[in-house]
Design a protein around this motif. Structure first.
Motif, mmCIF file in Angstrom:
data_model
loop_
_atom_site.group_PDB
_atom_site.id
_atom_site.type_symbol
_atom_site.label_atom_id
_atom_site.label_comp_id
_atom_site.label_asym_id
_atom_site.label_seq_id
_atom_site.Cartn_x
_atom_site.Cartn_y
_atom_site.Cartn_z
ATOM 1 N N PRO A 3 0.840 -1.200 0.000
ATOM 2 C CA PRO A 3 0.000 0.000 0.000
ATOM 3 C C PRO A 3 0.873 1.248 0.000
ATOM 4 C CG PRO A 3 0.043 -0.983 2.186
ATOM 5 C CD PRO A 3 0.741 -1.946 1.264
ATOM 6 N N LEU A 4 0.350 2.324 -0.548
ATOM 7 C CA LEU A 4 1.073 3.589 -0.584
ATOM 8 C C LEU A 4 0.972 4.275 0.774
ATOM 9 C CD1 LEU A 4 2.560 5.806 -2.171
ATOM 10 C CD2 LEU A 4 0.320 6.668 -2.895
ATOM 11 N N ASP A 5 2.091 4.794 1.269
ATOM 12 C CA ASP A 5 2.125 5.535 2.533
ATOM 13 C C ASP A 5 1.735 6.981 2.236
ATOM 14 O OD1 ASP A 5 2.694 6.897 4.864
ATOM 15 O OD2 ASP A 5 4.672 6.002 5.153
ATOM 16 N N HIS A 6 0.471 7.312 2.453
ATOM 17 C CA HIS A 6 -0.021 8.642 2.108
ATOM 18 C C HIS A 6 0.483 9.717 3.065
ATOM 19 C CE1 HIS A 6 -2.721 7.521 -1.167
ATOM 20 N NE2 HIS A 6 -3.030 6.444 -0.474
ATOM 21 N N GLU A 7 0.882 9.329 4.272
ATOM 22 C CA GLU A 7 1.419 10.326 5.211
ATOM 23 C C GLU A 7 2.790 10.803 4.741
ATOM 24 O OE1 GLU A 7 2.682 10.869 9.917
ATOM 25 O OE2 GLU A 7 1.635 9.057 9.265
ATOM 26 N N ALA A 8 3.637 9.872 4.334
ATOM 27 C CA ALA A 8 4.965 10.248 3.857
ATOM 28 C C ALA A 8 4.907 10.858 2.464
ATOM 29 C CB ALA A 8 5.889 9.031 3.863
ATOM 30 N N PHE A 9 3.959 10.412 1.651
ATOM 31 C CA PHE A 9 3.856 10.862 0.265
ATOM 32 C C PHE A 9 2.425 11.353 0.000
ATOM 33 C CE2 PHE A 9 7.150 7.582 0.431
ATOM 34 C CZ PHE A 9 8.221 8.249 -0.146
ATOM 35 N N PRO A 10 2.117 12.584 0.399
ATOM 36 C CA PRO A 10 0.741 13.091 0.276
ATOM 37 C C PRO A 10 0.369 13.572 -1.123
ATOM 38 C CG PRO A 10 2.149 14.768 1.265
ATOM 39 C CD PRO A 10 3.007 13.534 1.096
ATOM 40 N N ALA A 11 1.272 13.477 -2.083
ATOM 41 C CA ALA A 11 1.025 14.056 -3.413
ATOM 42 C C ALA A 11 -0.152 13.413 -4.130
ATOM 43 C CB ALA A 11 2.287 13.941 -4.268
ATOM 44 N N VAL A 12 -0.370 12.113 -3.929
ATOM 45 C CA VAL A 12 -1.439 11.427 -4.657
ATOM 46 C C VAL A 12 -2.808 11.883 -4.153
ATOM 47 C CG1 VAL A 12 -2.492 9.187 -5.136
ATOM 48 C CG2 VAL A 12 -0.013 9.446 -5.258
ATOM 49 N N ARG A 13 -2.977 11.972 -2.845
ATOM 50 C CA ARG A 13 -4.257 12.441 -2.303
ATOM 51 C C ARG A 13 -4.530 13.878 -2.744
ATOM 52 N NH1 ARG A 13 -5.032 9.270 2.640
ATOM 53 N NH2 ARG A 13 -5.649 7.231 1.799
ATOM 54 N N LEU A 14 -3.486 14.715 -2.756
ATOM 55 C CA LEU A 14 -3.645 16.088 -3.203
ATOM 56 C C LEU A 14 -4.052 16.128 -4.674
ATOM 57 C CD1 LEU A 14 -3.450 19.116 -2.606
ATOM 58 C CD2 LEU A 14 -1.001 18.985 -3.148
ATOM 59 N N ALA A 15 -3.462 15.265 -5.482
ATOM 60 C CA ALA A 15 -3.819 15.205 -6.898
ATOM 61 C C ALA A 15 -5.274 14.784 -7.084
ATOM 62 C CB ALA A 15 -2.889 14.239 -7.636
ATOM 63 N N GLU A 16 -5.724 13.825 -6.302
ATOM 64 C CA GLU A 16 -7.126 13.416 -6.384
ATOM 65 C C GLU A 16 -8.043 14.588 -6.035
ATOM 66 O OE1 GLU A 16 -7.240 10.159 -3.696
ATOM 67 O OE2 GLU A 16 -6.376 8.722 -5.119
ATOM 68 N N GLN A 17 -7.634 15.390 -5.049
ATOM 69 C CA GLN A 17 -8.409 16.554 -4.643
ATOM 70 C C GLN A 17 -8.534 17.557 -5.791
ATOM 71 O OE1 GLN A 17 -6.881 18.620 -1.127
ATOM 72 N NE2 GLN A 17 -7.603 20.578 -1.946
ATOM 73 N N VAL A 18 -7.414 17.886 -6.437
ATOM 74 C CA VAL A 18 -7.472 18.874 -7.513
ATOM 75 C C VAL A 18 -8.148 18.282 -8.755
ATOM 76 C CG1 VAL A 18 -5.424 20.063 -6.645
ATOM 77 C CG2 VAL A 18 -5.172 18.375 -8.452
ATOM 78 N N GLY A 19 -7.996 16.980 -8.951
ATOM 79 C CA GLY A 19 -8.664 16.345 -10.079
ATOM 80 C C GLY A 19 -10.172 16.393 -9.932
ATOM 81 N N ARG A 20 -10.669 16.179 -8.729
ATOM 82 C CA ARG A 20 -12.111 16.273 -8.492
ATOM 83 C C ARG A 20 -12.595 17.707 -8.650
ATOM 84 N NH1 ARG A 20 -10.938 12.052 -4.560
ATOM 85 N NH2 ARG A 20 -12.280 10.236 -4.974
ATOM 86 N N ALA A 21 -11.785 18.674 -8.217
ATOM 87 C CA ALA A 21 -12.170 20.080 -8.351
ATOM 88 C C ALA A 21 -12.248 20.482 -9.817
ATOM 89 C CB ALA A 21 -11.173 20.973 -7.608
ATOM 90 N N GLY A 22 -11.356 19.937 -10.636
ATOM 91 C CA GLY A 22 -11.386 20.207 -12.065
ATOM 92 C C GLY A 22 -11.020 21.640 -12.393
ATOM 93 N N GLY A 23 -11.576 22.141 -13.500
ATOM 94 C CA GLY A 23 -11.268 23.502 -13.913
ATOM 95 C C GLY A 23 -9.777 23.734 -14.049
ATOM 96 N N THR A 24 -9.291 24.801 -13.441
ATOM 97 C CA THR A 24 -7.870 25.135 -13.511
ATOM 98 C C THR A 24 -7.078 24.594 -12.333
ATOM 99 O OG1 THR A 24 -8.382 27.281 -12.512
ATOM 100 C CG2 THR A 24 -8.204 27.203 -14.918
ATOM 101 N N PHE A 25 -7.706 23.851 -11.429
ATOM 102 C CA PHE A 25 -6.967 23.329 -10.275
ATOM 103 C C PHE A 25 -5.820 22.401 -10.673
ATOM 104 C CE2 PHE A 25 -10.462 25.059 -7.901
ATOM 105 C CZ PHE A 25 -9.904 25.386 -6.667
#
Length: 411
Positions: free
Chosen positions: A308-330
């Protein structure tokens, strides 16, 4: 497969040089019409142009020194090859890649790094070319613009993960798909905690255990920003919800991604860790070229690991999912801020963990901008709005870096 004409964008980079190798190994299949490059290695660009006998050479820089250097390099390469009469058309300037991308070649391979690949991507699609897409940033930041410009099947992914998914999807119907499993090598810092990551050096970040890539992509692999971008890309390419895309760590980099179907079966695309296979498929899709790479030796004992991915050490993927859901220019903000932070890290003006922390601050600032409006929506999104958000994010990220801490609130 039928013979195809090709334009290579970013021909002197990692993807471009490997694409040249694939084409030279299958000369009966391809004719290269044009090459483009940033201009950092005009000698290599000239040698490629002569060897491939291209009609056009494009360089992103436009000044007297570059113009003279390009012509000198072409003359020297032609002389060395005994082809002194060789004279390709030379295009210079920031729009040069866009111009050759729209030349109507059967296939345009976009191997440019960064959001500057957006206009060439759109030019290739407008010209009706098949777009072999290695420049993931253009799809990610352009999102709905690129998807609206592309016809059915016009975009063929070149990232190894997305090429793997495309291959696996041949084994089932879209309605039978349950989820996509995107693999990540884990980079050079797999297993390290966030505290351990704070002091890693640029040299350590560039020591990828598997892949040989450019500085930006290799650093993005170390932070897992690259995997975050790939999650957004998978969502856009295959129209799969973010909840149905999972990232798992696979250190051996033999399984390039997987597709799980509703009956519980999973199809896996496996091959040695080489970009030649996805590049070749990008050029020849839906056909396969012969003997592109040495296959796995299935008679030799081997072990594949998945973690499994360690999201605490590597938070970039969760952040990407956040901006991907926001869409637009995020997504454009996420990508642009990261490019600035990667440069700051290599200049030793930002710690390794500060890269994604700063990107997160810029994303938060974008969410709070007065009159955000279209920035939070994909409706009527334009290239100018995307590029304006890109420029804004670069300015804010640079301000945070200059301020000396990613913890300070951006303007």
């Amino acid at each position: 497969m039928t013979h195809r004409t090709v334009t290579l964008l970013g021909s002197t980079g990692s993807i471009g040089t490997q694409a040249v190798e694939v084409i030279l190994a299958h000369p009966e299949q391809f004719t290269v019409r044009a090459l483009s490059a940033g201009g950092a290695d005009v000698g290599l660009l000239a040698r490629q142009a002569v060897e491939l006998d291209v009609e056009q050479v494009a360089v992103a820089r436009d000044d007297e020194d570059t113009r003279a250097a390009v012509h000198r390099a072409l003359e020297a390469a032609a002389r060395e090859a005994g082809r002194t009469a060789y004279r390709p058309e030379v295009l210079l300037g920031p729009d040069a890649s866009t111009a050759v991308a729209g030349n109507g070649a059967d296939v345009v391979l976009n191997g440019i790094t960064g959001s500057i690949g957006l206009r060439p991507t759109l030019a290739a699609l407008a010209a009706g070319s098949t777009l072999a897409l290695a420049n993931k940033e253009s799809l990610i930041v352009g999102g709905p613009i690129v998807r609206a410009a592309a016809g059915p099947g016009q975009i063929v992914p070149v990232d190894s993960e997305h090429s793997a998914i495309a291959q696996c999807l041949r084994g089932g119907r879209r309605e039978e798909l349950r989820r996509l499993v995107v693999t990540a090598s884990g980079g050079p810092f797999r297993g390290m905690t966030r505290a351990q990551l704070q002091g890693v050096t640029p040299q350590q970040a560039l020591a990828h255990p598997t892949w040989d890539m450019g500085r930006v992509v290799t650093t993005n692999s170390a932070t897992l920003v690259n995997k975050g971008l790939e999650v957004i890309e998978a969502h856009l390419l295959f129209d799969v919800p973010f909840d149905d895309i999972e990232v798992v760590v696979h250190p051996q980099s033999v399984v390039h991604s997987m597709v799980e179907f509703v009956d519980g079966s999973t199809l896996v695309q496996a091959s040695p860790p080489t970009m030649h296979i996805p590049i070749a498929l990008g050029l020849s899709w839906p056909d396969r070229l012969v003997d592109v790479a040495v296959p796995c030796d299935w008679s030799a004992a081997a072990t594949w690991e998945f973690h499994p991915l360690d999201h605490e050490a590597f938070p970039a993927v969760r952040l990407a999912e956040q901006v991907g859901r926001a869409g637009g220019t995020f997504p454009a903000v996420y990508n642009a801020a990261n490019e600035v932070c990667v440069e700051a890290f290599h200049d030793r003006r930002l710690p390794f963990t500060g890269i994604v922390d700063t990107v997160a601050r810029v994303v938060d600032a974008h969410a709070g901008r007065p009159g955000n409006g279209i920035r939070a929506s994909s409706v009527d999104l334009s290239v100018d709005q995307v590029l304006a958000a890109d420029a804004w994010a670069r300015d804010v990220a640079a301000d945070l870096v200059v301020a000396g801490t990613h913890e300070k609130s951006p303007r």
